[in-house]
Design a protein around this motif. Structure first.
Motif, PDB file in Angstrom:
ATOM      1  N   LYS A  72       0.923  -1.171  -0.164  1.00  0.00           N
ATOM      2  CA  LYS A  72       0.028  -0.018   0.254  1.00  0.00           C
ATOM      3  C   LYS A  72       0.841   1.171   0.016  1.00  0.00           C
ATOM      4  O   LYS A  72       0.429   2.253  -0.570  1.00  0.00           O
ATOM      5  CB  LYS A  72      -0.893   0.044   1.351  1.00  0.00           C
ATOM      6  N   TYR A  81       1.961   2.673  -3.452  1.00  0.00           N
ATOM      7  CA  TYR A  81       0.866   3.320  -4.381  1.00  0.00           C
ATOM      8  C   TYR A  81       1.474   4.547  -5.320  1.00  0.00           C
ATOM      9  O   TYR A  81       2.037   5.436  -4.570  1.00  0.00           O
ATOM     10  CB  TYR A  81      -0.349   3.604  -3.814  1.00  0.00           C
ATOM     11  N   TYR A 105      -0.216   7.678  -7.308  1.00  0.00           N
ATOM     12  CA  TYR A 105      -1.220   8.684  -7.534  1.00  0.00           C
ATOM     13  C   TYR A 105      -1.266   9.671  -8.715  1.00  0.00           C
ATOM     14  O   TYR A 105      -0.148  10.013  -8.673  1.00  0.00           O
ATOM     15  CB  TYR A 105      -1.748   9.163  -6.303  1.00  0.00           C
ATOM     16  N   THR A 109       1.814   0.732  -8.843  1.00  0.00           N
ATOM     17  CA  THR A 109       2.859   0.816  -7.742  1.00  0.00           C
ATOM     18  C   THR A 109       4.052   0.965  -8.072  1.00  0.00           C
ATOM     19  O   THR A 109       4.527   0.576  -8.973  1.00  0.00           O
ATOM     20  CB  THR A 109       2.760  -0.708  -6.904  1.00  0.00           C
ATOM     21  N   LYS A 152      -6.147   9.766  -7.828  1.00  0.00           N
ATOM     22  CA  LYS A 152      -6.316   8.173  -8.108  1.00  0.00           C
ATOM     23  C   LYS A 152      -5.220   7.475  -8.210  1.00  0.00           C
ATOM     24  O   LYS A 152      -4.297   7.656  -8.977  1.00  0.00           O
ATOM     25  CB  LYS A 152      -7.274   7.941  -9.339  1.00  0.00           C
ATOM     26  N   GLU A 153      -5.157   6.298  -7.400  1.00  0.00           N
ATOM     27  CA  GLU A 153      -4.221   5.286  -7.538  1.00  0.00           C
ATOM     28  C   GLU A 153      -3.996   4.631  -8.845  1.00  0.00           C
ATOM     29  O   GLU A 153      -5.183   3.938  -9.291  1.00  0.00           O
ATOM     30  CB  GLU A 153      -4.096   4.191  -6.390  1.00  0.00           C
ATOM     31  N   ILE A 157      -7.880   0.183  -8.721  1.00  0.00           N
ATOM     32  CA  ILE A 157      -6.581   0.390  -8.946  1.00  0.00           C
ATOM     33  C   ILE A 157      -5.971  -0.273 -10.189  1.00  0.00           C
ATOM     34  O   ILE A 157      -5.311   0.137 -10.985  1.00  0.00           O
ATOM     35  CB  ILE A 157      -5.389  -0.027  -7.840  1.00  0.00           C
TER      36      ILE A 157
END
Length: 740
Positions: free
Chosen positions: A303, A306, A308, A316, A312-313, A354
């Motif tokens: 997590k 992430y 963005y 990774t 919004k994600e 995602i």
């Protein structure tokens, strides 16, 4: 003795004197009794329990004894008629023994009048003692329940017929078999069987049980003492639990076929029941037991990675190592995000947002103009990676994509487009959101990728020609030509696109081209890339410079070019798809990604998939080592690398029915991966040392571990990354080419 009983004895003795005994082996006094006939006779004529001559009723005990003797006499006559249809007056087999029983009865009654104790019966012979013991048990039942003599006589007869001691009667086993084989064999509910008596007089009846009850006791659960028997509609089957067995509470629920055991792995993995959706193991996110802390850490690290874009994600990061220079590890790589996306799709509950954002954002980048120096790349090329930058002048976030201009060797990422199509299909299978794949922009993106690969050229093979460094390892690996990794991904992407493309406009023509290419590609790879002990021996004996349509050495491979290591590496049991096949060149190295993808996409046949798993078992130290897994074996000299491809191996093992191999690899990983800081790869022949240039907290390693755990705990997750065999492709109308 009562007068009526004496008359009966006289009648029996007269019959014995008038009819010659039939020679027969001695059996128990009630071996031939048909319980069904006896019960029917007693129910239809209850008045026959009284004295047949109309004399004054006898005392209770003598009345019941007389009734039993009359019933026995009637049954013996029926047996005599059945054995002698012509009407021959022959004494039934057991009549001599029955007469003996009556004499024993007289002796027993005399002993009872002298001393009311069964101890005197011990002085009789073994068989006589058992008979007298049974009759004493009968008298005790009659005296205890005198209100319903007909019912008592039936239950007493049943007890007598099953009270013979197994150790004292050598013909008992044979007699029980004849009763079970009889068409009149009665199935008695075990719940109605008489309980054992505490009195020493009834010790002979402690083994009372019908044949049916003995059979049920071996396959069904017996209720404990004081527990009510379960209804037949709720019957359950319980199996003895050991290390390799499960208990199935409801036999009506379908069970998954037992997985094939792994002979060379010293452990086994429990079978899975995919129906048990309410099981806690199927609601976990990869954590159970000692590994739960490691799983929680992996989710937290994932997590934190992430990326963005506009709130919004969208992906990774490749790695989050604060101690090393970022380079391009601060970007979102298409191939690296695939295990991250699968982890969020397999999570409970899933988090597909995602994945959707990633698919749409990379599709948007595909439409950009792609230039390296003064050359423009094909329109369908997907980016290798992208990153988010903040433009201080415009005060907004912008995306920067890399299409190979920053890669080592400036090689375009051929595999990115294939991984994008595969992940799109996984998203659709998990969410059921077919609307995303049916969007015109998504349909156009798939067509652009496939048109690059299916364009006409000078190729004589259905395989895809590519440059070195165009796949997962973006550096020199000596795979120029037709590497198995690219061919397997190409095949996988073709089949996934075939399921999602709409036959509109030019879609129908493209689907036809895909079908032809899939059939030709599967045949080519299965025939020419496959290597096992038998095929290796054939290549070793090849002739060279053959020029004809009947040539055996179609690629003109020099047998002298076969490396020495492959002869020792190849076991008698097992095989694999070699690294590369092109004219005058065969790369005999083992590549993990290509073989695992071939299994998941069904490019490899079921027999080949099994052989690949056999090879992994046989060469565990070479291919897996201490930290799974080797990308290639053997590696280039001085470049022994163990990359983290655990999720691919786990998926291939489950698909092949060998999850115990994956479980063993996962247990190895859990010993070190978290303690070592989730490194990118390991060095050394067995993967003992952390890689010299390996980044720590590598997202590929973190997400790969999570996907492996989620699949091994719930194998139904495999459907997101696996295809079923297509029978049309499995049986093509092709023959091995003779023109190459």
């Amino acid at each position: 003795m009562a007068p009526t009983l004496g008359k009966l004895l006289a009648v029996l003795r007269e019959d014995e004197a008038s009819e010659p005994p039939k020679p027969a082996p001695v059996s128990g006094p009630y071996d031939s009794v048909n319980l069904q006939d006896q019960q029917a006779y007693q129910e239809s004529s209850p008045e026959k329990a009284q004295s047949p001559t109309g004399e004054k009723e006898l005392p209770d005990n003598d009345a019941e004894v007389a009734q039993s003797l009359l019933d026995l006499r009637l049954i013996e006559k029926q047996e005599s008629k059945a054995e002698s249809p012509a009407g021959a007056n022959e004494l039934p087999v057991n009549k001599a023994v029955n007469a003996e029983m009556l004499l024993d009865l007289q002796l027993t009654e005399k002993q009872e009048s002298q001393a009311q104790s069964p101890a005197g019966a011990k002085e009789l012979p073994v068989n006589e003692a058992k008979v007298s013991e049974s009759l004493l048990d009968l008298q005790q039942k009659v005296s205890s329940v005198s209100e319903n003599p007909s019912t008592n006589s039936v239950s007493a007869t049943e007890n007598e017929s099953t009270s013979t001691d197994k150790g004292s009667d050598p013909l008992e086993n044979e007699g029980s078999k004849s009763i079970e084989n009889s068409p009149d064999y009665i199935v008695i509910d075990p719940s109605l069987a008489p309980k054992e008596k505490e009195s020493p007089k009834a010790s002979g009846s402690s083994k009372n049980a019908s044949p049916k009850s003995e059979e049920e006791s071996s396959i069904s659960h017996s209720p404990e003492k004081g527990e009510a028997p379960e209804p037949k509609t709720k019957k359950s089957v319980k199996m003895k639990r050991n290390e390799n067995e499960l208990v199935f509470e409801n036999p009506s629920v379908p069970k998954i076929a037992t997985l094939k055991p792994c002979p060379s792995v010293g452990m086994s993995l429990e079978n899975y029941d995919l129906i048990k959706d309410n099981s806690p193991a199927f609601k976990s996110n990869g954590g159970n037991g000692e590994s739960s802390a490691m799983v929680e850490e992996a989710w937290e690290m994932l997590k934190k990675s992430y990326v963005y874009f506009k709130g919004k994600e969208v992906g990774t990061l490749a790695a989050m190592d604060p101690s090393a220079e970022a380079l391009n590890y601060n970007q979102v790589f298409v191939r690296d995000f695939v295990p991250s996306g699968l982890a969020y799709l397999m999570k409970v509950p899933p988090e597909p947002e995602i994945v959707k954002n990633f698919l749409l954002k990379t599709l948007h980048l595909q439409g950009w103009e792609k230039r390296i120096d003064n050359f423009t790349l094909g329109e369908g090329v997907m980016p290798a990676s992208f990153k988010v930058l903040f433009d201080s002048h415009r005060q907004k976030e912008t995306l920067v994509a890399d299409f190979g201009g920053s890669a080592i060797g400036r090689v375009a990422p051929l595999d990115s487009g294939f991984w994008w199509i595969i992940l799109l299909r996984s998203y659709t299978k998990c969410t059921g959101d077919y609307a995303l794949a049916e969007l015109p922009a998504v349909q156009r993106g798939m067509k652009l990728i496939l048109n690059l690969c299916l364009s006409d050229g000078f190729d004589t093979f259905p395989t895809l020609l590519c440059a070195d460094g165009c796949s997962m390892i973006d550096r020199r690996m000596g795979i120029y030509g037709y590497p198995i990794e690219i061919q397997a991904l190409f095949y996988f992407a073709l089949r996934c696109a075939r399921q999602m493309l709409k036959p509109e406009r030019d879609g129908k023509e493209l689907i036809e081209r895909i079908d032809k290419r899939i059939t030709a590609l599967s045949f080519h790879v299965q025939e020419y890339f496959w290597l096992d002990f038998t095929q290796l021996n054939k290549i070793y004996r090849y002739k060279t410079e053959e020029y004809s349509q009947t040539a055996v050495n179609k690629f003109n491979v020099m047998p002298e070019s076969i490396p020495e290591w492959v002869f020792d590496f190849m076991p008698l049991r097992g095989g694999y798809l070699i690294g590369n096949v092109s004219p005058a060149r065969m790369d005999f190295r083992w590549f993990l990604v290509g073989n695992c993808i071939a299994i998941l996409s069904c490019l490899a046949t079921s027999a080949q998939a099994t052989a690949i798993m056999d090879l992994v078992e046989e060469r565990w130290e070479d291919l897996v080592g201490e930290m799974p897994l080797k990308i290639v074996y053997p590696a280039l000299e001085g470049h022994e690398v163990e990359d983290f491809l655990l999720w691919l191996l786990t998926a291939a093992c489950i698909k092949s029915g060998r999850p115990q191999i994956a479980k063993r690899a996962i247990e190895l990983v859990e010993q070190r991966l978290s303690k070592d800081g989730w490194p990118e790869y390991y060095d050394g022949k067995t993967g003992r040392y952390i890689g010299k240039q390996a980044r720590k907290y590598q997202t590929w390693s973190i997400s790969g571990y999570l996907v492996a755990k989620l699949m091994i705990e719930n194998p139904s997750n495999l459907f997101m990354i696996s295809l079923e065999e297509d029978k049309k492709i499995a049986n093509p109308r092709l023959t091995r080419s003779t023109s190459f």
